[in-house]
Design a protein around this motif. Structure first.
Motif, PDB file in Angstrom:
ATOM      1  N   LEU A  70     -32.849   7.930   1.222  1.00 51.46           N
ATOM      2  CA  LEU A  70     -33.197   8.879   1.992  1.00 51.46           C
ATOM      3  C   LEU A  70     -32.251   9.072   3.306  1.00 51.46           C
ATOM      4  O   LEU A  70     -31.899   8.098   4.009  1.00 51.46           O
ATOM      5  CB  LEU A  70     -34.738   8.468   2.679  1.00 51.46           C
ATOM      6  CG  LEU A  70     -35.507   9.491   3.431  1.00 51.46           C
ATOM      7  CD1 LEU A  70     -36.128  10.859   2.360  1.00 51.46           C
ATOM      8  CD2 LEU A  70     -36.676   8.988   4.139  1.00 51.46           C
TER       9      LEU A  70
ATOM     10  N   ASN B 124     -30.879   8.447   9.175  1.00 54.55           N
ATOM     11  CA  ASN B 124     -32.053   9.472   9.569  1.00 54.55           C
ATOM     12  C   ASN B 124     -32.161   9.476  11.073  1.00 54.55           C
ATOM     13  O   ASN B 124     -31.670   8.542  11.743  1.00 54.55           O
ATOM     14  CB  ASN B 124     -33.209   9.064   8.908  1.00 54.55           C
ATOM     15  CG  ASN B 124     -32.857   9.115   7.295  1.00 54.55           C
ATOM     16  OD1 ASN B 124     -32.964  10.244   6.753  1.00 54.55           O
ATOM     17  ND2 ASN B 124     -32.861   8.011   6.689  1.00 54.55           N
TER      18      ASN B 124
ATOM     19  N   LEU C  23     -38.324   2.999   7.231  1.00 54.88           N
ATOM     20  CA  LEU C  23     -36.958   3.297   7.249  1.00 54.88           C
ATOM     21  C   LEU C  23     -35.786   1.892   6.784  1.00 54.88           C
ATOM     22  O   LEU C  23     -35.134   2.220   6.380  1.00 54.88           O
ATOM     23  CB  LEU C  23     -36.502   3.892   8.437  1.00 54.88           C
ATOM     24  CG  LEU C  23     -36.928   5.560   8.522  1.00 54.88           C
ATOM     25  CD1 LEU C  23     -36.818   6.133   9.895  1.00 54.88           C
ATOM     26  CD2 LEU C  23     -36.282   6.231   7.299  1.00 54.88           C
TER      27      LEU C  23
ATOM     28  N   LYS D 138     -44.840  11.399   4.838  1.00 52.84           N
ATOM     29  CA  LYS D 138     -44.621  10.498   3.798  1.00 52.84           C
ATOM     30  C   LYS D 138     -45.596  10.883   2.567  1.00 52.84           C
ATOM     31  O   LYS D 138     -45.099  10.485   1.475  1.00 52.84           O
ATOM     32  CB  LYS D 138     -45.005   8.903   4.214  1.00 52.84           C
ATOM     33  CG  LYS D 138     -44.692   7.853   3.277  1.00 52.84           C
ATOM     34  CD  LYS D 138     -45.003   6.492   3.681  1.00 52.84           C
ATOM     35  CE  LYS D 138     -44.976   5.442   2.660  1.00 52.84           C
ATOM     36  NZ  LYS D 138     -45.206   4.238   3.194  1.00 52.84           N
TER      37      LYS D 138
ATOM     38  N   SER E  81     -37.244   3.370   1.091  1.00 48.34           N
ATOM     39  CA  SER E  81     -36.488   4.460   1.598  1.00 48.34           C
ATOM     40  C   SER E  81     -35.215   4.628   1.688  1.00 48.34           C
ATOM     41  O   SER E  81     -34.467   5.376   1.866  1.00 48.34           O
ATOM     42  CB  SER E  81     -36.833   4.742   3.242  1.00 48.34           C
ATOM     43  OG  SER E  81     -36.128   3.511   3.900  1.00 48.34           O
TER      44      SER E  81
END
Length: 254
Positions: A235, A187, A227, A249, A232
């Motif tokens: 994701l 990410n 993260l 979020k 997470s």
């Protein structure tokens, strides 16, 4: 938290703020930078705050230096849960007055262009490439690549910094697809505005003080902890703006 995290460019600014937040949340953290003095000062500062972190010299442009860090992590930790690609240099390296006197791209030296791109883009590639085998062996792991506003990628006088971060975003999206099947998340995270770091010279900070307020590097704390956490997991391919994190979020979980 119980996670093992390595943050590049963590002797100051965004990197130091993220390392602090991760350590405070219970992660085992290694801070890295290529300057040993600043790195030692950062580690001492965190220790004074009651946070136990490791400090590793690491030059993201040097494959041997990166390999040594990978070996250290493998030997001492046996693996890694989170890699934060943050190390970078800013526009001040090619134009100290970049905020007040923008310089057109054709006046940027070839050496200055190469040096910044080697650090900000190639550095992300080299570090991720070196650590991914650990993630593949584990069949899990997370990479967070630090970016910046899209406006800055188009802003007058922002060559080569803008192109370096635009390239890092493309790299991140492709990395996410290449690693998706292996359970490895990639990410992007960015502050969401100009931030009070060493990227901006002190003289320039004084000049722009009346125009807008600089963000604190601590804006990165909550999103980087999220993260790193199990919440997470899965994701990937996301571009997260720290100043909009709460709303992002809430939308994610709604």
């Amino acid at each position: 938290m119980g996670k093992r995290a390595l943050v590049t460019g963590a002797s100051s600014g965004l990197g130091l703020a993220m390392a602090r937040a991760l350590a405070a949340a219970g992660a085992t953290v290694a801070i890295t930078a290529r300057g040993p003095e600043k790195l030692a000062q950062a580690r001492s500062q965190l220790h004074d705050e009651g946070l136990d972190v490791q400090a590793l010299e690491l030059d993201v442009r040097d494959e041997a230096s990166i390999a040594a860090a990978v070996q250290w992590v493998g030997t001492h930790w046996g693996g890694l849960d989170l890699l934060v690609n943050n190390a970078g240099i800013g526009m001040r390296t090619v134009n100290p007055d970049f905020l007040t006197r923008p310089q057109p791209f054709y006046e940027v030296s070839a050496e200055g262009f190469r040096d910044l791109v080697d650090t900000n883009l190639t550095g992300y590639f080299l570090v991720a490439k070196a650590f991914v085998p650990l993630f593949l062996q584990q069949q899990r792991g997370k990479i967070v690549n630090i970016s910046m506003n899209h406006e800055t990628m188009r802003r007058r006088g922002f060559v080569p910094y803008g192109p370096s971060r635009a390239g890092a975003e493309s790299l991140s999206l492709i990395m996410a697809e290449d690693l998706r099947a292996h359970g490895i998340d990639v990410n992007m995270l960015l502050p969401g505005g100009a931030t009070d770091t060493g990227m901006i010279p002190d003289a320039a900070k004084a000049e722009i003080a009346g125009q807008f307020q600089l963000l604190s590097p601590a804006v990165m704390a909550e999103p980087i902890v999220f993260l790193a956490a199990d919440a997470s997991k899965g994701l990937t391919g996301q571009r997260i703006v720290a100043t909009e994190f709460a709303a992002w979020k809430a939308h994610l979980t709604s």
